[in-house]
Write a protein that holds these residues in place. Structure first.
Motif, PDB file in Angstrom:
ATOM      1  N   ASN A  45      -9.040  35.913 105.053  1.00 57.81           N
ATOM      2  CA  ASN A  45      -8.842  37.369 104.932  1.00 57.81           C
ATOM      3  C   ASN A  45      -8.986  37.820 103.476  1.00 57.81           C
ATOM      4  O   ASN A  45      -8.713  37.046 102.554  1.00 57.81           O
ATOM      5  CB  ASN A  45      -7.452  37.767 105.463  1.00 57.81           C
ATOM      6  CG  ASN A  45      -6.327  37.212 104.620  1.00 57.81           C
ATOM      7  OD1 ASN A  45      -6.420  36.101 104.122  1.00 57.81           O
ATOM      8  ND2 ASN A  45      -5.281  37.970 104.438  1.00 57.81           N
ATOM      9  N   PRO A  46      -9.414  39.094 103.245  1.00 58.69           N
ATOM     10  CA  PRO A  46      -9.461  39.576 101.858  1.00 58.69           C
ATOM     11  C   PRO A  46      -8.041  39.732 101.325  1.00 58.69           C
ATOM     12  O   PRO A  46      -7.149  40.175 102.041  1.00 58.69           O
ATOM     13  CB  PRO A  46     -10.170  40.932 101.975  1.00 58.69           C
ATOM     14  CG  PRO A  46     -10.064  41.330 103.394  1.00 58.69           C
ATOM     15  CD  PRO A  46      -9.871  40.095 104.214  1.00 58.69           C
ATOM     16  N   GLN A  47      -7.829  39.348 100.059  1.00 62.20           N
ATOM     17  CA  GLN A  47      -6.469  39.383  99.504  1.00 62.20           C
ATOM     18  C   GLN A  47      -6.358  40.187  98.208  1.00 62.20           C
ATOM     19  O   GLN A  47      -5.294  40.232  97.604  1.00 62.20           O
ATOM     20  CB  GLN A  47      -5.957  37.946  99.309  1.00 62.20           C
ATOM     21  CG  GLN A  47      -5.871  37.192 100.658  1.00 62.20           C
ATOM     22  CD  GLN A  47      -5.171  35.860 100.586  1.00 62.20           C
ATOM     23  OE1 GLN A  47      -5.127  35.229  99.532  1.00 62.20           O
ATOM     24  NE2 GLN A  47      -4.615  35.409 101.703  1.00 62.20           N
ATOM     25  N   PHE A  48      -7.458  40.785  97.763  1.00 62.38           N
ATOM     26  CA  PHE A  48      -7.428  41.675  96.595  1.00 62.38           C
ATOM     27  C   PHE A  48      -8.097  42.991  97.006  1.00 62.38           C
ATOM     28  O   PHE A  48      -9.056  42.987  97.772  1.00 62.38           O
ATOM     29  CB  PHE A  48      -8.234  41.110  95.419  1.00 62.38           C
ATOM     30  CG  PHE A  48      -7.536  40.062  94.593  1.00 62.38           C
ATOM     31  CD1 PHE A  48      -7.231  38.817  95.126  1.00 62.38           C
ATOM     32  CD2 PHE A  48      -7.206  40.305  93.263  1.00 62.38           C
ATOM     33  CE1 PHE A  48      -6.606  37.837  94.365  1.00 62.38           C
ATOM     34  CE2 PHE A  48      -6.584  39.337  92.486  1.00 62.38           C
ATOM     35  CZ  PHE A  48      -6.284  38.098  93.036  1.00 62.38           C
ATOM     36  N   THR A  49      -7.621  44.094  96.441  1.00 60.67           N
ATOM     37  CA  THR A  49      -8.349  45.361  96.621  1.00 60.67           C
ATOM     38  C   THR A  49      -9.491  45.412  95.607  1.00 60.67           C
ATOM     39  O   THR A  49      -9.480  44.693  94.602  1.00 60.67           O
ATOM     40  CB  THR A  49      -7.431  46.573  96.362  1.00 60.67           C
ATOM     41  OG1 THR A  49      -7.042  46.553  94.977  1.00 60.67           O
ATOM     42  CG2 THR A  49      -6.191  46.532  97.246  1.00 60.67           C
ATOM     43  N   SER A  50     -10.442  46.303  95.851  1.00 65.20           N
ATOM     44  CA  SER A  50     -11.546  46.475  94.897  1.00 65.20           C
ATOM     45  C   SER A  50     -11.025  46.914  93.536  1.00 65.20           C
ATOM     46  O   SER A  50     -11.525  46.474  92.496  1.00 65.20           O
ATOM     47  CB  SER A  50     -12.556  47.500  95.422  1.00 65.20           C
ATOM     48  OG  SER A  50     -13.165  46.990  96.585  1.00 65.20           O
ATOM     49  N   GLU A  51      -9.986  47.761  93.540  1.00 67.30           N
ATOM     50  CA  GLU A  51      -9.436  48.249  92.272  1.00 67.30           C
ATOM     51  C   GLU A  51      -8.834  47.098  91.461  1.00 67.30           C
ATOM     52  O   GLU A  51      -8.987  47.022  90.242  1.00 67.30           O
ATOM     53  CB  GLU A  51      -8.356  49.319  92.517  1.00 67.30           C
ATOM     54  CG  GLU A  51      -8.877  50.644  93.083  1.00 67.30           C
ATOM     55  CD  GLU A  51      -9.316  50.549  94.546  1.00 67.30           C
ATOM     56  OE1 GLU A  51      -8.829  49.664  95.293  1.00 67.30           O
ATOM     57  OE2 GLU A  51     -10.182  51.364  94.946  1.00 67.30           O
ATOM     58  N   GLU A  52      -8.148  46.197  92.160  1.00 67.83           N
ATOM     59  CA  GLU A  52      -7.563  45.038  91.460  1.00 67.83           C
ATOM     60  C   GLU A  52      -8.661  44.147  90.874  1.00 67.83           C
ATOM     61  O   GLU A  52      -8.560  43.672  89.741  1.00 67.83           O
ATOM     62  CB  GLU A  52      -6.695  44.230  92.431  1.00 67.83           C
ATOM     63  CG  GLU A  52      -5.379  44.926  92.776  1.00 67.83           C
ATOM     64  CD  GLU A  52      -4.684  44.340  94.015  1.00 67.83           C
ATOM     65  OE1 GLU A  52      -3.477  44.563  94.156  1.00 67.83           O
ATOM     66  OE2 GLU A  52      -5.354  43.678  94.847  1.00 67.83           O
ATOM     67  N   LEU A  53      -9.720  43.950  91.662  1.00 66.89           N
ATOM     68  CA  LEU A  53     -10.822  43.093  91.194  1.00 66.89           C
ATOM     69  C   LEU A  53     -11.531  43.709  89.990  1.00 66.89           C
ATOM     70  O   LEU A  53     -11.854  43.012  89.029  1.00 66.89           O
ATOM     71  CB  LEU A  53     -11.818  42.871  92.334  1.00 66.89           C
ATOM     72  CG  LEU A  53     -11.286  41.965  93.447  1.00 66.89           C
ATOM     73  CD1 LEU A  53     -12.102  42.127  94.716  1.00 66.89           C
ATOM     74  CD2 LEU A  53     -11.292  40.506  92.986  1.00 66.89           C
ATOM     75  N   GLU A  54     -11.748  45.020  90.062  1.00 65.24           N
ATOM     76  CA  GLU A  54     -12.414  45.685  88.931  1.00 65.24           C
ATOM     77  C   GLU A  54     -11.552  45.587  87.671  1.00 65.24           C
ATOM     78  O   GLU A  54     -12.078  45.393  86.565  1.00 65.24           O
ATOM     79  CB  GLU A  54     -12.705  47.150  89.278  1.00 65.24           C
ATOM     80  CG  GLU A  54     -13.902  47.268  90.215  1.00 65.24           C
ATOM     81  CD  GLU A  54     -13.932  48.575  90.997  1.00 65.24           C
ATOM     82  OE1 GLU A  54     -13.186  49.520  90.644  1.00 65.24           O
ATOM     83  OE2 GLU A  54     -14.698  48.636  91.983  1.00 65.24           O
TER      84      GLU A  54
END
Ligand code: ZN
Length: 445
Positions: free
Chosen positions: A242-251
């Motif tokens: 499952n995905p465990q980071f949001t796009s904002e966190e990754l950016e």
């Protein structure tokens, strides 16, 4: 003299430790470089990975820790020791972009190690794994996450000082996860032991935590940032993908990492988590098990490296078939992942995704890293491309392509040689007959 100083600075350019530490490294580098013999290596076959060609009857001149010339024919010179590899194939030292030198999976016991192993225990054990890795021809590795970061940094620094024998290590330290994610260090513990780990411990929730976690890695002395952006096979959790980071966190992680010159590597099995990470600008996707066509196209467009780790997939799939080795929640995930990684790798290679060599040794046994070559070649990758993945491609991923991964003037004298022709028998790469790291002979059979 100036060149040596530059080397030390460049290889530690992401370490940015206190001045005293850098000063001591410079002093040690000067001492050890002058201690190495000058060598003329006579190579029957020499693999030129930059031009994807094999040269015959070449001489490699090594002075100190560097290659200074590659000369056609067999040349000798007064004052140089000759190493006779006229019956062998000589390649740049291999580079494994995904290992964990602080551990070796030995289930079910491995699951309880966190309760009784101290930093010193882990560091001592890691010296043995490091030596095995180097003797297997792997002169450079990326250590992508350690339960005990201090043990790994100590190992890296001791190897750089020449105290311990092992590969050059680019270490992540503690991986960064989100709460309950693959690298949350408290997963599976009983409630009163879990606490609430934060950015310092590598657990983030939200963009501002992301900045703090990356800056903490810089302060710790990490060389690379590792994220676990999807679930993991071996963690005590139901989902492996499952995905465990949001796009904002990754950016936010990538922006903070860029500020400090870090390469960002992401553990990812599921496609959604890896797509978010690729779009955010991470530099490598590790495992990539359920990578789909869209993710492959994104990786090509963003020039994101794929580090397959087929070895680990095969190893855990084998373990899943044995009774009592893996916890019940882990077993079905492990059974599925092995065959899947190898076929994903084959498709990614066909699609033209950039590939750098990596095994996840520490899940699979240390010193068996060379088996990955066999797994890559048996599903269609040409031998020369597998060698490029483990040399020039890996060096580029590390941003060390001007100093590592080729047999050429000014490069580190990191070399591997085998007597059985690797182009006829890929398994010859699993037990090298000769290994040199930084101009010093490690293996000579
Ligand atoms: Zn790993």
């Amino acid at each position: 003299m100036i060149r040596t100083l530059n080397n030390v600075n460049s290889i530690h350019r992401t370490m940015k430790a206190v001045g005293i530490r850098l000063l001591s490294l410079v002093v040690v580098a000067l001492c050890c470089a002058s201690a190495q013999a000058s060598t003329m290596i006579h190579a029957g076959q020499l693999v030129d990975v930059a031009n994807s060609q094999v040269l015959v009857e070449q001489t490699i001149r090594v002075e100190g820790d560097r290659i200074v010339a590659v000369i056609p024919g067999y040349v000798t010179e007064a004052g140089f020791e000759v190493v006779d590899l006229r019956d062998a194939t000589v390649m740049p030292g291999f580079m494994d972009m995904h290992v964990h030198l602080g551990q070796e999976l030995d289930p079910p016991g491995s699951y309880s190690e966190g309760f009784y192993m101290n930093s010193a225990d882990i560091a001592l054990r890691a010296t043995v794994y490091a030596r095995r890795t180097l003797e297997a021809g792997f002169t450079t590795v990326r250590d992508l996450g350690a339960r005990d970061k201090d043990a790994l940094f100590a190992l890296r620094d001791a190897i750089n000082k020449g105290v311990v024998s092992g590969p050059r290590i680019f270490a992540a330290g503690k991986s960064i996860a989100t709460t309950g994610g693959h690298a949350d260090p408290t997963n599976g513990l009983r409630e009163d032991l879990r606490g609430d780990p934060g950015p310092k411990e590598g657990v983030i929730n939200g963009p501002s935590d992301a900045y703090k976690a990356v800056r903490q890695r810089y302060k710790d002395g990490s060389d690379v940032v590792k994220l676990t952006v999807t679930g993991g096979v071996l963690s005590l959790a139901k989902s492996g993908d499952n995905p465990q980071f949001t796009s904002e966190e990754l950016e936010a992680v990538v922006a903070a990492a860029d500020d400090y010159g870090f390469v960002v590597a992401v553990h990812a099995h599921g496609a959604e988590g890896m797509k978010r990470a690729i779009r955010a600008g991470v530099h490598s996707v590790e495992h990539g098990t359920y990578m789909d066509g869209e993710a492959m196209a994104l990786m090509k467009a963003h020039n994101t490296w794929y580090v397959p780790t087929i070895s680990a997939g095969k190893w855990v799939a084998d373990l899943s078939e044995q009774e009592g080795k893996l916890p019940a929640v882990v077993r079905p995930k492990a059974a599925a992942v092995g065959p899947q990684i190898q076929s994903t790798f084959a498709e990614a290679w066909r699609q033209g995704v950039p590939i750098a060599f990596g095994t996840d040794a520490g899940v699979s046994p240390h010193g068996k890293n060379g088996r990955e070559f066999r797994f890559m070649v048996e599903v269609g990758m040409p031998v020369i491309e597998a060698l490029r993945a483990a040399t020039i491609n890996a060096a580029t991923l590390l941003r060390m392509e001007d100093e590592l991964g080729q047999i050429a003037p000014d490069y580190y004298a990191d070399l591997v040689a085998v007597r059985r022709d690797p182009f006829a028998d890929i398994t010859s790469l699993e037990s090298p007959d000769f290994v040199m790291k930084g101009g010093a002979i490690v293996v000579s059979k």
